[in-house]
Design a protein around this motif. Structure first.
Motif, PDB file in Angstrom:
ATOM      1  N   PHE A   1      -3.368  74.934  45.322  1.00 18.19           N
ATOM      2  CA  PHE A   1      -4.286  74.024  46.016  1.00 18.19           C
ATOM      3  C   PHE A   1      -4.424  74.373  47.499  1.00 18.19           C
ATOM      4  CE2 PHE A   1      -4.328  69.928  43.240  1.00 18.19           C
ATOM      5  CZ  PHE A   1      -4.518  70.703  42.106  1.00 18.19           C
ATOM      6  N   ILE A   2      -3.535  75.198  48.005  1.00 19.06           N
ATOM      7  CA  ILE A   2      -3.494  75.491  49.438  1.00 19.06           C
ATOM      8  C   ILE A   2      -4.668  76.394  49.825  1.00 19.06           C
ATOM      9  CG2 ILE A   2      -2.141  76.590  51.272  1.00 19.06           C
ATOM     10  CD1 ILE A   2      -0.792  74.105  50.276  1.00 19.06           C
ATOM     11  N   TYR A   3      -5.338  76.028  50.922  1.00 24.54           N
ATOM     12  CA  TYR A   3      -6.397  76.892  51.453  1.00 24.54           C
ATOM     13  C   TYR A   3      -5.788  78.191  51.968  1.00 24.54           C
ATOM     14  CZ  TYR A   3     -10.054  73.319  51.364  1.00 24.54           C
ATOM     15  OH  TYR A   3     -10.990  72.405  50.975  1.00 24.54           O
ATOM     16  N   THR A   4      -6.423  79.306  51.631  1.00 25.63           N
ATOM     17  CA  THR A   4      -5.966  80.603  52.125  1.00 25.63           C
ATOM     18  C   THR A   4      -6.618  80.897  53.478  1.00 25.63           C
ATOM     19  OG1 THR A   4      -7.772  81.821  51.066  1.00 25.63           O
ATOM     20  CG2 THR A   4      -5.782  81.426  49.751  1.00 25.63           C
ATOM     21  N   SER A   5      -6.120  81.916  54.138  1.00 30.25           N
ATOM     22  CA  SER A   5      -6.714  82.315  55.420  1.00 30.25           C
ATOM     23  C   SER A   5      -8.168  82.736  55.228  1.00 30.25           C
ATOM     24  CB  SER A   5      -5.907  83.463  56.036  1.00 30.25           C
ATOM     25  OG  SER A   5      -5.840  84.556  55.132  1.00 30.25           O
ATOM     26  N   GLN A   6      -8.466  83.326  54.065  1.00 27.87           N
ATOM     27  CA  GLN A   6      -9.850  83.712  53.784  1.00 27.87           C
ATOM     28  C   GLN A   6     -10.732  82.478  53.629  1.00 27.87           C
ATOM     29  OE1 GLN A   6     -10.300  86.213  50.343  1.00 27.87           O
ATOM     30  NE2 GLN A   6     -12.533  86.207  50.446  1.00 27.87           N
ATOM     31  N   ASP A   7     -10.214  81.452  52.958  1.00 27.03           N
ATOM     32  CA  ASP A   7     -10.961  80.198  52.819  1.00 27.03           C
ATOM     33  C   ASP A   7     -11.300  79.617  54.190  1.00 27.03           C
ATOM     34  OD1 ASP A   7     -10.864  80.218  50.034  1.00 27.03           O
ATOM     35  OD2 ASP A   7      -8.914  79.228  50.010  1.00 27.03           O
ATOM     36  N   LEU A   8     -10.293  79.565  55.052  1.00 20.01           N
ATOM     37  CA  LEU A   8     -10.500  78.981  56.381  1.00 20.01           C
ATOM     38  C   LEU A   8     -11.464  79.819  57.208  1.00 20.01           C
ATOM     39  CD1 LEU A   8      -6.832  77.907  57.199  1.00 20.01           C
ATOM     40  CD2 LEU A   8      -8.714  76.479  56.364  1.00 20.01           C
ATOM     41  N   ALA A   9     -11.411  81.132  57.040  1.00 20.72           N
ATOM     42  CA  ALA A   9     -12.338  81.995  57.771  1.00 20.72           C
ATOM     43  C   ALA A   9     -13.776  81.732  57.322  1.00 20.72           C
ATOM     44  CB  ALA A   9     -11.968  83.464  57.551  1.00 20.72           C
ATOM     45  N   GLU A  10     -13.961  81.560  56.019  1.00 19.85           N
ATOM     46  CA  GLU A  10     -15.299  81.253  55.496  1.00 19.85           C
ATOM     47  C   GLU A  10     -15.769  79.903  56.006  1.00 19.85           C
ATOM     48  OE1 GLU A  10     -15.039  81.514  51.277  1.00 19.85           O
ATOM     49  OE2 GLU A  10     -14.786  83.695  51.251  1.00 19.85           O
ATOM     50  N   TRP A  11     -14.853  78.941  56.084  1.00 25.06           N
ATOM     51  CA  TRP A  11     -15.207  77.612  56.585  1.00 25.06           C
ATOM     52  C   TRP A  11     -15.673  77.703  58.036  1.00 25.06           C
ATOM     53  CZ3 TRP A  11     -11.724  72.755  55.454  1.00 25.06           C
ATOM     54  CH2 TRP A  11     -12.345  71.606  55.949  1.00 25.06           C
ATOM     55  N   TYR A  12     -14.907  78.368  58.858  1.00 24.13           N
ATOM     56  CA  TYR A  12     -15.255  78.456  60.276  1.00 24.13           C
ATOM     57  C   TYR A  12     -16.543  79.258  60.499  1.00 24.13           C
ATOM     58  CZ  TYR A  12     -10.518  76.721  60.937  1.00 24.13           C
ATOM     59  OH  TYR A  12      -9.373  75.958  60.890  1.00 24.13           O
ATOM     60  N   LYS A  13     -16.775  80.210  59.619  1.00 24.86           N
ATOM     61  CA  LYS A  13     -17.974  81.037  59.757  1.00 24.86           C
ATOM     62  C   LYS A  13     -19.238  80.235  59.440  1.00 24.86           C
ATOM     63  CE  LYS A  13     -20.072  85.326  58.082  1.00 24.86           C
ATOM     64  NZ  LYS A  13     -19.909  86.490  57.161  1.00 24.86           N
ATOM     65  N   ASN A  14     -19.192  79.456  58.349  1.00 24.10           N
ATOM     66  CA  ASN A  14     -20.359  78.655  57.947  1.00 24.10           C
ATOM     67  C   ASN A  14     -19.855  77.472  57.140  1.00 24.10           C
ATOM     68  OD1 ASN A  14     -22.700  77.553  56.765  1.00 24.10           O
ATOM     69  ND2 ASN A  14     -23.720  79.537  56.775  1.00 24.10           N
ATOM     70  N   SER A  15     -19.637  76.371  57.853  1.00 25.34           N
ATOM     71  CA  SER A  15     -19.019  75.206  57.209  1.00 25.34           C
ATOM     72  C   SER A  15     -19.929  74.598  56.145  1.00 25.34           C
ATOM     73  CB  SER A  15     -18.665  74.145  58.258  1.00 25.34           C
ATOM     74  OG  SER A  15     -19.825  73.706  58.937  1.00 25.34           O
ATOM     75  N   GLU A  16     -21.235  74.684  56.346  1.00 21.91           N
ATOM     76  CA  GLU A  16     -22.169  74.112  55.376  1.00 21.91           C
ATOM     77  C   GLU A  16     -22.094  74.854  54.042  1.00 21.91           C
ATOM     78  OE1 GLU A  16     -26.957  73.048  55.033  1.00 21.91           O
ATOM     79  OE2 GLU A  16     -26.135  73.929  56.858  1.00 21.91           O
TER      80      GLU A  16
END
Length: 1013
Positions: free
Chosen positions: A403-418
């Protein structure tokens, strides 16, 4: 004229030229090929080109020839364009030319062979599989690979046939091929593992590289063989879930598949570095094998439940999920399939403890007994493989690891949260590791709810202690808290007994929401989602606080947080059974934030989500919408302009506009400047988006009319569009009928004067061209039209009225309730016409065109139409409503006044019907009228009144019914006049003779009826 071998070069040149970038060369070639398609011999020419492998024959031309060949099979193989002799030649040559170097052409050849097999096998091509089986023996690796490709494509095509005979044929193929294919599969896998061992211990060399290419081809052949085995076992046997009959191949194959997976996986580390192609194959092979095992479990659960199959496979998958090796760290597809298999096993109804007991004297070999026996054994196996401590461990691993967000997940979020929000929200659970783990967790929790609920609460408490509410750094503790919150949200329906959401929100969630640090967007978004998931459990004062919290989250700097809040707020509004003043006080802020969010988002799904919330809010607020009307008008105007070309978004806008109109009620005229141009475009059948927008546009049109204080000229101008809509199709008939009714009720004479020809054309196009259900919707409108305009309307719709008479007079009901009702309603309209415009009905029945139409349906020209209608009125009187009964009786009373000689033959029945109606009274008429359709009134108004005393559509309909002239008529006086006129016309002697045929009791009732004051 047929094509021959001499035309091959000509066809080749056409194909070559059709690939030219020069349009002047390409167009004539494409036209020539189109003309050749339907000529005999064309497929033979194409096959010659495909089979030519010399340097002068271009590969792209051969590929195009294979595509044309495949298309021709779909179009012409069943027709006589291709002769039987040519078919025999083509089938034979196709199997001789299987060895094809080009993988693209080889695939096309495999597909087109499968297309022919679907049509011709087994009758026209019985030798197909025996020839393919012979070619599997080929020592040439490429030939055997292409043969496997053809075999797989053919089996895949035949497995999709669903007739019982075709399924029996496929079962016979499976029996014929399985053992042979299975032995080849095992031989290949042994060879592959030997080569893997050699490669793993050898240094790269040129000779090994050459050998490596052959090995890759063998590997691909083996994968095709795996797919073939899957097809044979899944579609060659009836599912044992229904028969509980053992599928031998499942027990034989599954343990070997597992063993091969376990043999392949150790090679991944070395192949990752030295042999990337083989590393890719190993990953694909392991994933494919575990996928096939999951399919076997789903298709044949009882056979898969064998003690040598289910326990080792399930244990293997659980071990890989709980303790993934380093080599599996980037091997998500394999882990996903492991999770799918475990999930499928845990939720399989065949593996659930039986809720029923034993049947007395039940045979020991009965179907249910066999199922129970297997079920009991599997339940014990599952308990052994996944005992309580393992279930707790698996639950912990799923939450803490997957269930833990990975660093890649967070990078995608910061890049385009929508984009990140929608990717998380809309992914299929089988596509990514985290949603798959979530799906497995939910099923696991359902199976072990009592055991796991305290575990989840414990993880939640641990995460909250480890991560203070006002923390600002993205730490493992923060990510664990997000995972724990996610776990609590997914199983809220089971966790409510262990966790009080109101206390949780008031205690820590509200504090965490006050932390506006950008890094805490993770927690804010998760809380927004949790609030929506737990909506049914949030009660009392907490609900007001949650409203405030969600409104604040709509102002967040992160789009993903705002969209999560938007969705949860929508859930809260939909969950509200009563109007809540606490939320209404926040509504102005909420509208503004929704409008701002709609401006800020860019993706279609985001706009749709915001629009959905706005639409739900409009419906919820209802008549209290007026203070916000101007803001909404501006919003809808802007959204419509921005949505040009996006029909899916416009559909949602039209639905929201309908809610807006219904909520505004009789103040909806304030939005006409924005609304009517949109409506006009939506109902334009020539609009490129008409196919998508028309249905919602006519619904909006009807809503606008039914909530109008009056029909403005712009709305009147729209009516001819209704004719065009109906000419295209009757898909929207019920709404069309409602729209016609709205115009009649609200606009009256002005509408009829302006659009008389359109009304006539519209009704004439419907009556006689729709089925009984369509007629049941339409005929009541004719009744209202004649009631409102008894003198003006009948001449306009004479053709329609003639069709109604034909419906009444033609044939019998044949036991059809719909047909009975149609004839009853039609009879009521004609009875009304006779009562309110007697001369016109007589004129209508005497028209030459009507007489011709009667003759065409077998009606005798000597029969009196009015007397035939009398028969219908007498026959259908018991199927009528009270107002229709009075209409029927009034029409029969008028018939007595007409100079119809044969009326005396029916005098007894006419007087009996009229007597029963008079004595029965019309006490239920008002109840019947007041119980009509109220679907057009969408706000909580009293007795159908709108704003400022303006009557609603339903009240106007009721007023029309209450002012119905037939209600005002005295049936007793009409009957007296009818009897007097009848006696005077036919003579007292003849009249008394007819009266003497009445039964004494019926005559006494008649006397009683005529004496009623």
């Amino acid at each position: 004229m047929a094509l021959s071998a001499s035309d091959v070069q000509t066809v080749y040149s056409f194909l070559s030229n059709s690939l030219s970038s020069d349009e002047s060369v390409r167009r004539p070639a494409e036209s020539a090929l189109a003309q050749c398609e339907c000529r005999p011999g064309f497929c033979s020419c194409l096959l010659e080109i495909i089979a030519a492998r010399d340097l002068s024959c271009r590969v792209d031309v051969r590929l195009l020839a294979s595509v044309y060949f495949k298309n021709n099979i779909n179009r012409y193989w069943r027709q006589r364009v291709i002769s039987n002799d040519e078919k025999v030649h083509l089938r034979k040559k196709l199997l001789l030319d299987i060895r094809e170097e080009s993988s693209q052409i080889a695939l096309q050849l495999a597909v087109l062979i499968s297309k022919i097999a679907r049509i011709d096998y087994p009758k026209g091509w019985p030798e197909l599989f025996s020839i393919l089986a012979q070619q599997l023996h080929s020592a040439d690796i490429l030939t055997s690979h292409r043969t496997f490709m053809v075999l797989f494509r053919t089996l895949k095509e035949l497995s999709t046939k669903r007739l019982s005979a075709d399924q029996r044929t496929f079962s016979e193929i499976a029996v014929l091929l399985f053992d042979y294919i299975w032995n080849l599969w095992q031989s290949d896998v042994r060879a592959i593992l030997r080569e893997f061992s050699i490669l793993d211990q050898s240094a790269p060399s040129n000779s090994l590289m050459e050998h490596h290419r052959d090995l890759l081809l063998t590997c691909e052949r083996w994968l095709l063989c795996t797919k073939i085995i899957r097809q044979l076992i899944i579609f060659g046997n009836t599912s044992d879930a229904t028969s509980a009959q053992e599928v031998r191949q499942v027990k034989e194959v599954c343990p070997v598949f597992l063993s091969v997976i376990q043999s392949f996986l150790p090679y991944c580390p070395s192949f990752r570095e030295k042999q990337p192609n083989l590393f890719d194959f190993t990953k694909r092979a392991c994933t494919k094998l575990i996928t096939v095992l999951a399919r076997f479990q789903s298709r044949h659960p009882y056979s898969f439940g064998d003690k040598n199959v289910l326990p080792p496979i399930l244990e293997f998958c659980l071990n890989k999920i709980i303790n993934p090796e380093q080599t599996l760290s980037s091997f998500d597809d394999f882990l996903i399939q492991c999770m799918i298999l475990v999930k499928s096993t845990l939720e399989s109804k065949e593996y659930k403890p039986s809720p029923t007991g034993h049947v007395i004297n039940e045979s020991g070999d009965s179907l249910e007994q066999r199922k129970r026996s297997i079920n009991t054994a599997v339940v014990d196996m599952l308990a052994a493989v996944l005992p309580d401590d393992h279930a707790i461990l698996l639950c912990n691993i799923l939450i803490r690891k997957y269930f833990i967000y990975t660093s890649q997940d967070l990078a995608e979020w910061y890049k385009n949260s929508e984009s990140f929000h929608h990717e998380q929200d809309m992914l299929q659970w089988t596509e990514k590791l985290r949603p798959c783990a979530e799906a497995l967790y939910i099923v696991l929790f359902e199976n072990y709810r009592t055991l796991l609920a305290p575990v989840v609460v414990s993880i939640l408490q641990e995460a909250m202690i480890g991560s203070p509410p006002l923390e600002t750094e993205i730490s493992p503790a923060i990510l664990l808290k997000d995972a724990a919150y996610s776990a609590a949200g997914h199983v809220y329906y089971e966790l409510a007994a262990y966790l009080n959401i109101n206390d949780w929100f008031n205690g820590s969630l509200s504090v965490e929401l006050s932390n506006n640090h950008p890094n805490m967007r993770i927690i804010r978004r998760r809380i927004a989602l949790i609030l929506g998931q737990w909506v049914s459990e949030i009660k009392g004062d907490s609900r007001k606080l949650v409203y405030h919290a969600l409104i604040r989250l709509l102002q967040d700097h992160d789009i993903a947080v705002r969209l999560a809040a938007c969705r949860s707020l929508c859930y809260f509004v939909q969950d509200s059974n009563t109007f809540e003043q606490d939320f209404f006080d926040l509504l102005s802020t909420c509208w503004n934030l929704c409008f701002k969010l709609a401006e800020d988002v860019e993706e279609f799904d985001s706009k749709l989500q915001v629009l959905n919330l706005i639409s739900v809010l409009i419906e919820y607020v209802g008549q209290r919408i007026t203070p916000f009307a101007c803001q909404l008008v501006n919003f809808f105007q802007k959204m419509w302009e921005e949505s040009i070309g996006e029909s899916l978004l416009q559909i949602q806008l039209l639905a929201a506009l309908k809610n807006f109109v219904c909520s505004l009620g009789y103040q909806s005229y304030i939005c006409y400047n924005m609304l009517l141009p949109i409506l006009q475009k939506g109902i334009d059948v020539d609009n490129p988006d008409a196919l998508n927008l028309l249905e919602d546009s006519v619904l909006l049109w009807e809503a606008v009319l039914s909530h109008a204080t009056s029909i403005v000229p712009q709305l009147l101008d729209l009516f001819p569009s209704l004719v065009t809509i109906v000419e295209r199709s009757f898909d929207h008939l019920q709404v069309v009928v409602d729209i016609i009714e709205d115009y009649i009720i609200f606009s009256g004479a002005e509408f009829l004067n302006r659009h008389a020809s359109s009304v006539a054309l519209l009704l004439d196009g419907i009556i006689g061209n729709v089925n009984e259900r369509g007629l049941l919707s339409t005929i009541p409108v004719l009744d209202i039209l004649i009631q409102c305009f008894p003198m003006e309307a009948p001449p306009l719709i004479s053709g329609v009225l003639q069709k109604l008479m034909l419906l009444c007079l033609r044939g019998e009901d044949d036991g059809s309730a719909f047909r009975t009702t149609v004839r009853t309603l039609s009879g009521a309209v004609l009875a009304r016409l006779l009562v309110m415009n007697t001369n016109y009905l007589a004129h209508l029945t005497s028209e030459a065109s009507f007489r011709v139409a009667l003759q065409q349906v077998g009606f005798s020209i000597n029969q009196d139409v009015l007397l035939c209608l009398v028969d219908v009125w007498i026959d259908k009187i018991d199927n009528t409503t009270s107002i229709q009964r009075k209409t029927y009786a009034s029409a029969l009373s008028i018939i007595l006044t007409l100079r119809v000689p044969e009326v005396l033959d029916k005098l007894d029945d006419i007087l009996s019907v009229c007597t029963s109606v008079i004595l029965g009274g019309t006490k239920d008429t008002r109840e019947e009228d007041s119980s009509g359709d109220t679907t057009s009134s969408s706000w909580p108004s009293n007795e159908g009144f709108g704003y400022n005393g303006v009557p609603s559509k339903e009240l106007r309909k009721r007023q029309i019914k209450d002012s119905d002239p037939i209600k005002q008529l005295s049936l007793k006086d009409m009957l007296k006049d009818g009897i007097t006129s009848c006696a005077a016309f036919h003579g007292e002697s003849s009249f008394q003779q007819a009266m003497s045929r009445m039964h004494p009791s019926a005559f006494a009732q008649l006397q009683q009826a005529l004496k009623i004051a």
